[in-house]
Design an enzyme around this catalytic site. Sequence first.
Site, PDB file in Angstrom:
ATOM      1  N   SER A  99      -7.750 -23.875  11.968  1.00  0.00           N
ATOM      2  CA  SER A  99      -7.825 -24.494  10.657  1.00  0.00           C
ATOM      3  C   SER A  99      -8.333 -23.494   9.621  1.00  0.00           C
ATOM      4  O   SER A  99      -7.710 -22.461   9.391  1.00  0.00           O
ATOM      5  CB  SER A  99      -8.695 -25.757  10.750  1.00  0.00           C
ATOM      6  N   HIS A 124      -2.971 -25.943  10.665  1.00  0.00           N
ATOM      7  CA  HIS A 124      -2.527 -27.315  10.406  1.00  0.00           C
ATOM      8  C   HIS A 124      -2.761 -27.636   8.935  1.00  0.00           C
ATOM      9  O   HIS A 124      -3.281 -26.827   8.183  1.00  0.00           O
ATOM     10  CB  HIS A 124      -3.216 -28.329  11.324  1.00  0.00           C
TER      11      HIS A 124
END
Length: 195
Positions: A99, A124
């Site tokens: 992330s 993501h």
Amino acid sequence: MSVLVPMVVEQTSRGERAYDIYSRLLKDRVIFLVGQVEDHMANLAIAQMLFLESENPNKDINLYINSPGGAVTSAMAIYDTMQFVKPDVRTLCIGQAASAGALLLAGGAKGKRHCLPHSSVMIHQVLGGYQGQGTDIQIHAKQTQRVSDQLNQILAKHTGKDIERVEKDTNRDYFLTPEEAVEYGLIDSIFKERP
């Protein structure tokens, strides 16, 4: 929970000098980003980068990353500082860069972004959870989409991938091995031994 930080002792011309391990490594221009990316971590990392820039603006800064991600605003503050300081920021994933951690890993200087062989990288889209009145939820949803678009643009810039590919890949959790991260353009090489 209190954490014991190891101390190291150095011999100097004036006798012995004791440092906590992180302060000693900072002398060698090494900064650790370990754990959740949040405001306190960002504040420390930014202060350390600015300090190292003032010490020597022509010598690389080494950013070691082992992070599951965290707050986008904190990550963006670190990322913007990485781009702002004069020294190149070398990045090295030493466990996971997921992330926000993956964004920071990819944001290192081109040619100087690395992983250790058993590291994991994951990208993501921005996560958000909101409650309240419908209009407030709409406002937050628009902001989340704006930030998500911004992060995708940054990843596209650093990987060389087109924005459509990045949007597709970040639509869900997308895990990459170090080899796949090299192929994707998130990193430049895998360190199997010290260079």
